[in-house]
Design an enzyme around this catalytic site. Structure first.
Site, PDB file in Angstrom:
ATOM      1  N   LYS A  43       0.727  -0.724  -0.049  1.00 18.27           N
ATOM      2  CA  LYS A  43       0.398  -0.414   0.242  1.00 18.27           C
ATOM      3  C   LYS A  43       0.653   1.730   0.296  1.00 18.27           C
ATOM      4  CE  LYS A  43      -4.126  -1.710   1.756  1.00 18.27           C
ATOM      5  NZ  LYS A  43      -4.933  -2.457   2.806  1.00 18.27           N
TER       6      LYS A  43
ATOM      7  N   TYR B 154     -12.342  -1.772  -4.495  1.00 15.39           N
ATOM      8  CA  TYR B 154     -12.924  -2.244  -2.901  1.00 15.39           C
ATOM      9  C   TYR B 154     -14.419  -1.807  -2.568  1.00 15.39           C
ATOM     10  CZ  TYR B 154      -8.156  -2.415  -0.344  1.00 15.39           C
ATOM     11  OH  TYR B 154      -7.195  -2.238   0.035  1.00 15.39           O
TER      12      TYR B 154
ATOM     13  N   ASN C 247      -2.363   0.224   6.371  1.00 11.93           N
ATOM     14  CA  ASN C 247      -1.696  -1.293   7.128  1.00 11.93           C
ATOM     15  C   ASN C 247      -1.275  -1.681   6.679  1.00 11.93           C
ATOM     16  OD1 ASN C 247      -3.664  -2.287   5.147  1.00 11.93           O
ATOM     17  ND2 ASN C 247      -5.041  -3.444   7.462  1.00 11.93           N
TER      18      ASN C 247
ATOM     19  N   HIS D 296      -2.708  -6.329   1.465  1.00 13.94           N
ATOM     20  CA  HIS D 296      -3.562  -6.552   0.777  1.00 13.94           C
ATOM     21  C   HIS D 296      -2.785  -7.528   0.804  1.00 13.94           C
ATOM     22  CE1 HIS D 296      -7.661  -6.925  -0.271  1.00 13.94           C
ATOM     23  NE2 HIS D 296      -7.217  -7.739  -1.332  1.00 13.94           N
TER      24      HIS D 296
ATOM     25  N   GLU E  76      -8.993 -10.483  -7.797  1.00 12.67           N
ATOM     26  CA  GLU E  76      -8.481  -9.206  -7.597  1.00 12.67           C
ATOM     27  C   GLU E  76      -7.157  -9.045  -8.741  1.00 12.67           C
ATOM     28  OE1 GLU E  76     -10.025  -8.818  -3.666  1.00 12.67           O
ATOM     29  OE2 GLU E  76      -7.889  -9.790  -3.767  1.00 12.67           O
TER      30      GLU E  76
HETATM   31  P1  IDP Z   1      -8.121  -6.656   5.640  1.00 14.10           P
HETATM   32  O1  IDP Z   1      -7.279  -5.416   4.794  1.00 14.10           O
HETATM   33  O2  IDP Z   1      -7.333  -6.902   6.927  1.00 14.10           O
HETATM   34  O3  IDP Z   1      -8.826  -8.069   4.475  1.00 14.10           O
HETATM   35  P2  IDP Z   1     -11.040  -5.308   4.968  1.00 14.10           P
HETATM   36  O4  IDP Z   1     -11.515  -5.484   7.068  1.00 14.10           O
HETATM   37  O5  IDP Z   1     -10.866  -6.242   3.906  1.00 14.10           O
HETATM   38  O6  IDP Z   1      -9.669  -5.822   6.214  1.00 14.10           O
HETATM   39  O7  IDP Z   1     -10.789  -3.976   5.116  1.00 14.10           O
HETATM   40  C1  IDP Z   1      -9.907  -3.996   4.043  1.00 14.10           C
HETATM   41  C2  IDP Z   1      -9.582  -2.247   4.386  1.00 14.10           C
HETATM   42  O8  IDP Z   1      -9.685  -1.313   4.230  1.00 14.10           O
HETATM   43  C3  IDP Z   1      -8.387  -2.684   5.643  1.00 14.10           C
HETATM   44  O9  IDP Z   1      -6.877  -3.632   4.466  1.00 14.10           O
HETATM   45  C4  IDP Z   1      -7.472  -1.404   5.251  1.00 14.10           C
HETATM   46  O10 IDP Z   1      -6.963  -0.871   4.585  1.00 14.10           O
HETATM   47  C5  IDP Z   1      -9.220  -1.009   5.932  1.00 14.10           C
HETATM   48  N1  IDP Z   1     -10.081  -0.420   6.947  1.00 14.10           N
HETATM   49  C6  IDP Z   1     -10.792  -1.504   7.085  1.00 14.10           C
HETATM   50  N2  IDP Z   1     -11.230  -1.275   8.246  1.00 14.10           N
HETATM   51  C7  IDP Z   1     -11.126   0.041   9.181  1.00 14.10           C
HETATM   52  C8  IDP Z   1     -10.929   1.001   9.550  1.00 14.10           C
HETATM   53  O11 IDP Z   1     -11.868   0.462  11.105  1.00 14.10           O
HETATM   54  N3  IDP Z   1     -11.239   2.247   9.764  1.00 14.10           N
HETATM   55  C9  IDP Z   1      -9.876   2.586   8.040  1.00 14.10           C
HETATM   56  N4  IDP Z   1      -9.566   1.935   7.532  1.00 14.10           N
HETATM   57  C10 IDP Z   1      -9.690   0.642   7.673  1.00 14.10           C
HETATM   58 MG    MG Z   2     -10.346  -7.793   2.932  1.00 13.74          MG
END
Ligand code: IDP
Ligand code: MG
Length: 138
Positions: free
Chosen positions: A10, A50, A113, A116, A127
């Site tokens: 990212k 997304y 984070n 992905h 994807e």
């Molecule tokens: P994942 O990437 O671990 O699968 P997901 O729930 O699919 O997590 O969420 C997709 C992405 O959305 C996350 O990797 C993160 O970048 C972002 N995200 C998820 N939850 C939050 C939040 O509570 N605040 C801000 N960004 C979030």
């Molecule tokens: Mg996810």
């Protein structure tokens, strides 16, 4: 069980110069890079990628962030790729990620984070197809 998964490094991790360290961790954990490119997603492309999250409160923040700078997109191959890669990256929120995981080491926050990882074999295919043609895979 399919043996591919899809990943993105990212924007904040690319910007911080962590691409090489993250790819090293991925390859040394047994994943083979099938396809890879550096790309700047438009807001529209990030939103489409997304779109499953479009009802979530963080959707617009996520789309803005993922189009804020270049990412590294890659298809990875390994036995049990989807589950093993989710294990390698760790929990979505780095404060909950286990030591040694990519997010533990490189993520800034739950949103920013670092990486992905696909959450299912079906989504890995969707994807991978979103970012790469068959001719770009080796
Ligand atoms: P994942 O990437 O671990 O699968 P997901 O729930 O699919 O997590 O969420 C997709 C992405 O959305 C996350 O990797 C993160 O970048 C972002 N995200 C998820 N939850 C939050 C939040 O509570 N605040 C801000 N960004 C979030
Ligand atoms: Mg996810």
């Amino acid at each position: 069980m399919s043996n591919i998964t899809f990943t993105m490094i990212k924007p904040e991790a690319v910007e911080a110069g962590n691409t090489g360290a993250i790819l090293n961790k991925i390859e040394s954990s047994g994943f083979r890079i099938v396809a890879m490119k550096k790309v700047l997603l438009t807001k529209e492309r990030a939103g489409e990628f997304y779109s499953v999250h479009k009802e979530r409160p963080f959707y617009s923040e996520l789309v803005d962030y993922m189009s804020s700078g270049p990412i590294i997109a890659a298809i990875l191959e390994k036995d049990n790729a989807v589950a093993d890669f989710r294990e390698l990256i760790g929990a979505t929120d780095p404060s909950e990620a286990k030591p040694g995981t990519i997010r533990y080491e490189y993520a800034e926050s739950k949103g920013k984070n670092a990486v992905h990882g696909s959450d299912s074999d079906d989504n890995a295919q969707i994807e991978a197809n979103f970012h790469f043609s068959q001719e770009e895979r080796f």
